[in-house]
Structures are given as structure tokens and as C-alpha cells.
Design an enzyme around this catalytic site. Structure first.
Site, PDB file in Angstrom:
ATOM      1  N   ASN A  70       0.872  -1.157   0.129  1.00  0.00           N
ATOM      2  CA  ASN A  70       0.130   0.077   0.210  1.00  0.00           C
ATOM      3  C   ASN A  70       0.976   1.196  -0.151  1.00  0.00           C
ATOM      4  O   ASN A  70       0.385   2.202  -0.226  1.00  0.00           O
ATOM      5  CB  ASN A  70      -0.976  -0.082   1.017  1.00  0.00           C
ATOM      6  CG  ASN A  70      -0.397  -0.249   2.377  1.00  0.00           C
ATOM      7  OD1 ASN A  70       0.474  -0.948   2.666  1.00  0.00           O
ATOM      8  ND2 ASN A  70      -0.854   0.435   3.615  1.00  0.00           N
ATOM      9  N   GLU A 130       4.042  -4.142  12.322  1.00  0.00           N
ATOM     10  CA  GLU A 130       2.866  -3.135  12.053  1.00  0.00           C
ATOM     11  C   GLU A 130       1.816  -3.608  11.442  1.00  0.00           C
ATOM     12  O   GLU A 130       2.035  -3.819  10.223  1.00  0.00           O
ATOM     13  CB  GLU A 130       3.806  -1.938  11.330  1.00  0.00           C
ATOM     14  CG  GLU A 130       3.055  -0.575  11.605  1.00  0.00           C
ATOM     15  CD  GLU A 130       1.728  -0.344  10.417  1.00  0.00           C
ATOM     16  OE1 GLU A 130       0.709  -0.774  10.869  1.00  0.00           O
ATOM     17  OE2 GLU A 130       2.108  -0.192   9.431  1.00  0.00           O
ATOM     18  N   CYS A 163      -3.625   1.307   6.973  1.00  0.00           N
ATOM     19  CA  CYS A 163      -3.946   0.827   8.407  1.00  0.00           C
ATOM     20  C   CYS A 163      -4.728   1.802   9.126  1.00  0.00           C
ATOM     21  O   CYS A 163      -5.222   1.405  10.157  1.00  0.00           O
ATOM     22  CB  CYS A 163      -2.746   0.323   8.883  1.00  0.00           C
ATOM     23  SG  CYS A 163      -1.917  -1.048   8.078  1.00  0.00           S
TER      24      CYS A 163
END
Length: 480
Positions: free
Chosen positions: A153, A248, A286
């Protein structure tokens, strides 16, 4: 004819025996072919990284900082070229791609500065009689070579968040970019090759995901930095319990709008920020806004504004300067989002805008009355979909934020400084953003989550801490 991109093995160009294709998400056109390293070449890269551990750790700070400065400078010079490459492989609108390059420049600049000012600390030990004449110097040293596993992303900036801190501390790194988006990382390799970093201190290996477990298990890579799904992240951590693993992972970030955020200007700002950051990057962040939790006193007015602003998001060709929302990374991702919205609607949710798919693109979508048993109520959508929730008061709002398996960041729209500190204390997340959406991130700040959102922190200095350990030197017999 499409050129096959080589990869970077211990700082030099190399090619393997196989290749894979990279396609543009908007129209599925062929962007590039990428050479895949053989098992022998992967072994060579890992062996070189292991051999480079003592050499790289001993390099002077100015050499590492100078290399990082060079990368920042060259990324800035090549901004438009790299931005268009990000759009080609990832599908994000060109304006967001330019922003990503700018952030990567900042990451490398910060890493150069941190490399220069990481000095350790000193401790007097004569605070007790047994320590008379003793003085301690505490410095940090690399844990060893790093395996950096990056997602699709942010194919440049999240790569930067692994490579830059590793270079700053003198830890060799094997970078595995996402197979869907390896091109930005390979260009970064071009720039790194212009520096005088030691041989073996870095490699960019575009291996397929199926080949990742061998790298994960390799004991010569004692540090793993992974960004991606919680399912894969915790599989990695569970499989190597003696390694130092930072994760993460995902989230289902909430934006909370409280009763005191009630003027028309307040609600316009909140609605605009929510609409923007529920849909930027196609919702593939996220910390995209997925849940909007609004006090009943402002809910109806806010809903009207959010729906209007989401509906005004411009979708289409990501190379068009006017486009706000491009396609998802591929058609399969858009089909998954479509199926989750259909599940929510079947269970009673109402679509206020959006709710349609066109190939790999999914229209920016707002849902109301989302039932608790819908997939979207608990999972990370990773697409341009948000849901609206009415609550009564701050306590119920904060309880709703915490009613999640994830805890990455939350945004709280309030003017009350006491409420801001309460949010900081009570919300089970890694970051609380007051007066804005949860999607704000400065690349030098500690970034990461709690619960299923991961362990450890990114943000240059904080990642440097994760990649190193403290070692104490005690001097004896000193006249202090």
C-alpha cells in the site's frame, strides 16, 4: 517490448531464472516484468548480510549519514519519475504518490540526522559505595542483520521505514518488497548503489510470498520487521519465538466526534477529514477511517455532511490530477470489499452512498446501522468503506473505540483539553489524534499499535531502537 527489471543482490544488480509481471490496477495493463532470485542467489544475499554485520556496525556515523543524505537528495530529484512508478504499480492517484515520495525523502533525512546524533548515555556508578571510582558508558549496537518485509500500500515509504533505520544503525538489511509492488523498492536500490555502503549491507529481493518462510526461519537474520496483515504477522512471530520481531499490522480506525465539536465549521472540518481519510489510498491504509462514532447531539448533522463529502470524492484514472480515489491493488481486493458490504447489507446495514464495484475500483461508500455480526464491524476492510455509529456521551464513545481487536490509532474531535488527556489515557490504541482523523502520521513519531495491531514501533528513532540493543561499558578505578 517490456524490459525485465533486475534485482539487487548484496548491492549489485542481478537477475534470476524466472520472472513475474507487475500490472497496473486501473486497467490491468502490463507495467513491467521483474526477475526473481534463485534459491542460490537468496542464500548468497543472506550470507553476504551475515558477513557484513561486524563491518557495517563499525562504519563511522558520517558514512552512514552521508549515504542516507544522498538517498534523500536523489529521491527528491526523481520525485515525478518515482511517483508515476508508484501509481503504475499500486494504482494510487498521482497526487498521493507524489506525497509518498515526499514522505520517503523525510524518512531518509530523519535517519541521516539520527545517525549523527545517536550518542548513547553515561552513568555515574558511585551513587553507592560499591560503585566508587566506576563510570558507565551505554551504547546501542545492531542485533544483527534485518529481514524487512514490506506491503503493497505504500511501496516506497514503508520500504523507507525499514531500510533507513537499518542503515542509520549499521545493520545489514534484506528487503522483501510486496510482489504486487516491487518497482519502487528496486529504484531505491539504484540509488543505494550510488553510495559507498559496504558490500552485503543491503539487498532488495523480490521473492514470491511462498518463498518468504525460508527467509523468516534463517537464523542469520535475527531481526524481522514486518508490515502487513495481522494473520501473517503473528504467524511469523509464532514461528520464530527467539527472534526480535516487530509487527506493524492492521486496524479498523475510529474517528470520534464529541458533543462539544458542534459548530457548522467544526462539523464541516470533521466531515471533510473523515471523507478524505476514509478514501485516500483507496482506503488501503492501516489508519484509514473505518468507523465514525458520533455523539447523538451532532450525529444527524454530521451524517449529512459526511455523505455529501464522500460522494464528492473524484474517482477514476489515477494518473488524472483531479482523481481522489483510484482502484484497489487488484480486482480480487475489490471483490472482497464488495462481498463484505453485501454481507453487511444482508444483515441490515443501510448504504447511504456508494456500494458498487467497477473492476478493481470500489466506489467510496458510507454505511449506517451496521450490525455487530457483520464482517465489517470487526475486521479491517482495507477499502473505501466507512460506517457511522450513534452514541450517547464520551464514555460510550470511548467504549466503542475500545470494542475492537485492533488498536492502532484513533481520532477524537473535541475542544476540551481534559477530554483529550482522558482519550490519551483510556483509548486502547498506539496513537490518539485530537481534532483530526486517525490517519495523521508524522514519519519521525513513534507509530504502531496494541492488541492485534502489532508490537514494536516504527518512526525512525524508534525503529533504530528496535534494531539494536544496549551494551554497557564499565570503567573502574577512576577519580570522579
Amino acid at each position: 517490448m517490456t524490459t525485465t527489471h533486475e534485482f539487487w543482490l548484496a548491492g549489485r544488480r542481478a537477475s534470476g531464472e524466472a520472472e513475474f509481471e507487475v500490472r497496473h490496477p486501473h486497467d490491468d495493463s502490463l507495467v513491467a516484468k521483474v526477475s526473481v532470485p534463485t534459491d542460490a542467489q537468496v542464500e548468497e544475499a543472506v550470507a553476504a548480510a551475515a558477513a557484513a554485520v561486524p563491518v557495517f556496525a563499525a562504519t563511522p556515523a558520517h558514512q552512514r549519514a552521508g549515504a542516507l543524505d544522498h538517498v534523500a537528495k536523489r529521491l527528491a530529484e526523481r520525485t515525478e519519475e518515482i511517483a508515476r512508478l508508484i501509481t503504475a504499480e499500486n494504482g494510487k492517484p498521482i497526487k498521493w504518490a507524489r506525497g509518498e515520495v515526499g514522505r520517503a525523502v523525510s524518512v531518509f533525512r530523519w535517519a541521516a540526522e539520527e545517525a549523527r546524533r545517536t550518542n548513547g548515555e553515561t552513568l555515574r556508578l558511585d551513587t553507592d559505595p560499591g560503585g566508587t571510582g566506576r563510570y558507565a558508558i551505554v551504547r546501542r549496537f545492531p542485533r544483527g542483520a534485518v529481514l524487512g518485509i514490506a506491503p503493497f500500500n505504500f511501496p516506497l515509504n514503508l520500504v523507507a521505514h525499514k531500510v533507513a533505520p537499518a542503515i542509520a544503525v549499521g545493520a545489514p538489511i534484506i528487503l522483501k518488497p510486496a510482489p504486487a509492488t516491487p518497482l519502487s523498492a528496486l529504484v531505491l536500490g539504484e540509488i543505494l548503489a550510488e553510495t559507498d555502503l559496504p558490500a552485503g549491507s543491503w539487498s532488495v529481493l523480490p521473492v514470491e510470498n511462498a518463498e518468504m518462510p525460508a527467509l523468516v526461519q534463517d537464523t542469520r537474520l535475527p531481526v524481522i520487521s514486518f508490515t502487513g496483515s495481522d494473520r501473517v504477522g503473528y504467524q511469523i512471530m509464532d514461528s520464530v519465538p527467539r527472534k526480535h520481531v516487530t509487527l506493524e499490522l492492521g486496524g479498523n480506525a475510529a474517528a470520534v466526534v464529541l458533543a462539544d465539536w458542534n459548530s457548522e465549521a467544526d462539523l464541516d472540518w470533521a466531515a471533510g477529514r473523515i471523507a478524505l481519510f476514509a478514501n485516500y489510498q483507496g482506503g488501503q491504509s492501516c489508519i484509514s477511517v473505518q468507523r465514525v462514532i458520533a455523539d447523538a447531539s451532532v450525529y444527524d448533522r454530521l451524517v449529512e455532511k459526511v455523505v455529501a463529502k464522500v460522494g464528492a470524492q473524484v474517482t477514476g484514472d489515477p494518473y488524472d490530477e483531479a482523481t481522489d480515489v483510484g482502484p484497489l491493488v487488484d480486482r480480487k481486493a475489490a471483490e472482497r470489499v464488495e462481498s463484505w458490504v453485501e454481507d453487511a447489507v444482508a444483515k441490515g446495514a443501510k448504504v447511504l452512498t456508494g456500494g458498487s464495484r467497477d473492476g478493481a475500483a470500489y466506489a467510496p461508500t458510507v454505511l449506517a446501522e451496521l450490525p455487530a455480526d457483520a464482517i465489517l464491524a470487526t475486521a479491517e476492510v482495507f477499502g473505501p468503506v466507512l460506517s457511522l455509529h450513534r452514541v450517547e456521551g464520551t464514555e460510550e464513545a470511548f467504549a466503542a473505540v475500545n470494542d475492537s481487536a485492533f488498536g492502532l490509532q484513533a481520532g477524537v474531535f473535541t475542544h476540551d483539553v481534559q477530554t483529550a488527556f482522558r482519550a490519551h489515557r483510556e483509548l486502547e490504541v498506539g496513537g490518539v489524534i485530537i481534532g483530526d482523523a486517525p490517519s495523521y502520521r508524522a514519519d519521525q513519531m513513534p507509530y504502531g499499535g496494541v492488541k492485534d495491531s502489532g508490537v514494536g514501533r516504527e518512526g525512525v528513532r524508534y525503529a533504530m531502537d528496535d534494531f539494536t540493543f544496549e551494551k554497557v561499558l564499565v570503567l573502574t578505578g577512576l577519580d570522579l
